[in-house]
Motif scaffolding. Structure first.
Motif, PDB file in Angstrom:
ATOM      1  N   ALA A 187      41.370  21.139 -28.705  1.00  0.00           N
ATOM      2  CA  ALA A 187      41.645  20.976 -30.136  1.00  0.00           C
ATOM      3  C   ALA A 187      42.891  21.753 -30.558  1.00  0.00           C
ATOM      4  O   ALA A 187      43.658  21.288 -31.408  1.00  0.00           O
ATOM      5  CB  ALA A 187      40.440  21.435 -30.951  1.00  0.00           C
ATOM      6  N   GLU A 188      43.099  22.919 -29.960  1.00  0.00           N
ATOM      7  CA  GLU A 188      44.256  23.756 -30.287  1.00  0.00           C
ATOM      8  C   GLU A 188      45.483  23.393 -29.457  1.00  0.00           C
ATOM      9  O   GLU A 188      46.510  24.053 -29.569  1.00  0.00           O
ATOM     10  CB  GLU A 188      43.904  25.230 -30.088  1.00  0.00           C
ATOM     11  CG  GLU A 188      42.836  25.726 -31.044  1.00  0.00           C
ATOM     12  CD  GLU A 188      42.360  27.135 -30.737  1.00  0.00           C
ATOM     13  OE1 GLU A 188      42.818  27.724 -29.728  1.00  0.00           O
ATOM     14  OE2 GLU A 188      41.538  27.645 -31.513  1.00  0.00           O
ATOM     15  N   ARG A 189      45.360  22.368 -28.601  1.00  0.00           N
ATOM     16  CA  ARG A 189      46.450  21.919 -27.726  1.00  0.00           C
ATOM     17  C   ARG A 189      46.971  23.046 -26.846  1.00  0.00           C
ATOM     18  O   ARG A 189      48.162  23.186 -26.619  1.00  0.00           O
ATOM     19  CB  ARG A 189      47.603  21.334 -28.552  1.00  0.00           C
ATOM     20  CG  ARG A 189      47.249  20.183 -29.458  1.00  0.00           C
ATOM     21  CD  ARG A 189      46.880  18.965 -28.640  1.00  0.00           C
ATOM     22  NE  ARG A 189      46.918  17.738 -29.414  1.00  0.00           N
ATOM     23  CZ  ARG A 189      45.849  17.155 -29.953  1.00  0.00           C
ATOM     24  NH1 ARG A 189      44.673  17.700 -29.811  1.00  0.00           N
ATOM     25  NH2 ARG A 189      45.959  16.031 -30.606  1.00  0.00           N
ATOM     26  N   ARG A 190      46.053  23.864 -26.329  1.00  0.00           N
ATOM     27  CA  ARG A 190      46.427  24.972 -25.457  1.00  0.00           C
ATOM     28  C   ARG A 190      46.308  24.613 -23.983  1.00  0.00           C
ATOM     29  O   ARG A 190      46.638  25.424 -23.127  1.00  0.00           O
ATOM     30  CB  ARG A 190      45.544  26.192 -25.765  1.00  0.00           C
ATOM     31  CG  ARG A 190      45.829  26.759 -27.147  1.00  0.00           C
ATOM     32  CD  ARG A 190      44.880  27.856 -27.546  1.00  0.00           C
ATOM     33  NE  ARG A 190      44.742  28.873 -26.515  1.00  0.00           N
ATOM     34  CZ  ARG A 190      43.730  29.733 -26.472  1.00  0.00           C
ATOM     35  NH1 ARG A 190      42.788  29.707 -27.383  1.00  0.00           N
ATOM     36  NH2 ARG A 190      43.669  30.630 -25.518  1.00  0.00           N
ATOM     37  N   ARG A 224      37.652  23.779 -27.580  1.00  0.00           N
ATOM     38  CA  ARG A 224      38.557  24.493 -28.472  1.00  0.00           C
ATOM     39  C   ARG A 224      39.973  24.517 -27.908  1.00  0.00           C
ATOM     40  O   ARG A 224      40.952  24.352 -28.644  1.00  0.00           O
ATOM     41  CB  ARG A 224      38.065  25.923 -28.713  1.00  0.00           C
ATOM     42  CG  ARG A 224      38.795  26.585 -29.878  1.00  0.00           C
ATOM     43  CD  ARG A 224      38.225  27.933 -30.210  1.00  0.00           C
ATOM     44  NE  ARG A 224      38.870  28.879 -29.310  1.00  0.00           N
ATOM     45  CZ  ARG A 224      38.275  29.920 -28.752  1.00  0.00           C
ATOM     46  NH1 ARG A 224      37.015  30.161 -28.979  1.00  0.00           N
ATOM     47  NH2 ARG A 224      38.937  30.730 -27.974  1.00  0.00           N
ATOM     48  N   LEU A 225      40.109  24.704 -26.589  1.00  0.00           N
ATOM     49  CA  LEU A 225      41.417  24.662 -25.951  1.00  0.00           C
ATOM     50  C   LEU A 225      42.087  23.305 -26.181  1.00  0.00           C
ATOM     51  O   LEU A 225      43.290  23.226 -26.441  1.00  0.00           O
ATOM     52  CB  LEU A 225      41.301  24.928 -24.449  1.00  0.00           C
ATOM     53  CG  LEU A 225      40.841  26.310 -24.017  1.00  0.00           C
ATOM     54  CD1 LEU A 225      40.702  26.354 -22.498  1.00  0.00           C
ATOM     55  CD2 LEU A 225      41.787  27.382 -24.505  1.00  0.00           C
TER      56      LEU A 225
END
Length: 70
Positions: A27-30, A24-25
């Motif tokens: 995918a969210e570019r975090r 998720r990190l």
């Protein structure tokens, strides 16, 4: 010194989470990541930077602002 590139599974293990969280990190570019073909790797320095940026420091002694019991 060369940076280690970690798999999603290794990052999840280091963070104590499931693989879904690092994915998720990504995918969210975090978090910074590197794509090698279809493989995704996270530099160890990027993981340390992410942890540092999201670390909450404790507040100093606040006992003076607390009310005393009667």
């Amino acid at each position: 010194m060369a940076d280690r590139y970690l798999t999603v599974a290794q990052v999840a293990e280091l963070l104590g989470t499931t693989e879904r969280f690092p994915r998720r990190l990504i995918a969210e570019r975090r978090i910074v990541f590197v794509k090698v073909g279809r493989h995704v790797r996270i530099p160890e320095s990027a993981l340390n930077a992410f942890i540092g940026a999201n670390t909450v420091r404790p507040i100093g002694n606040r006992r003076s602002s607390l009310r005393r019991a009667a």
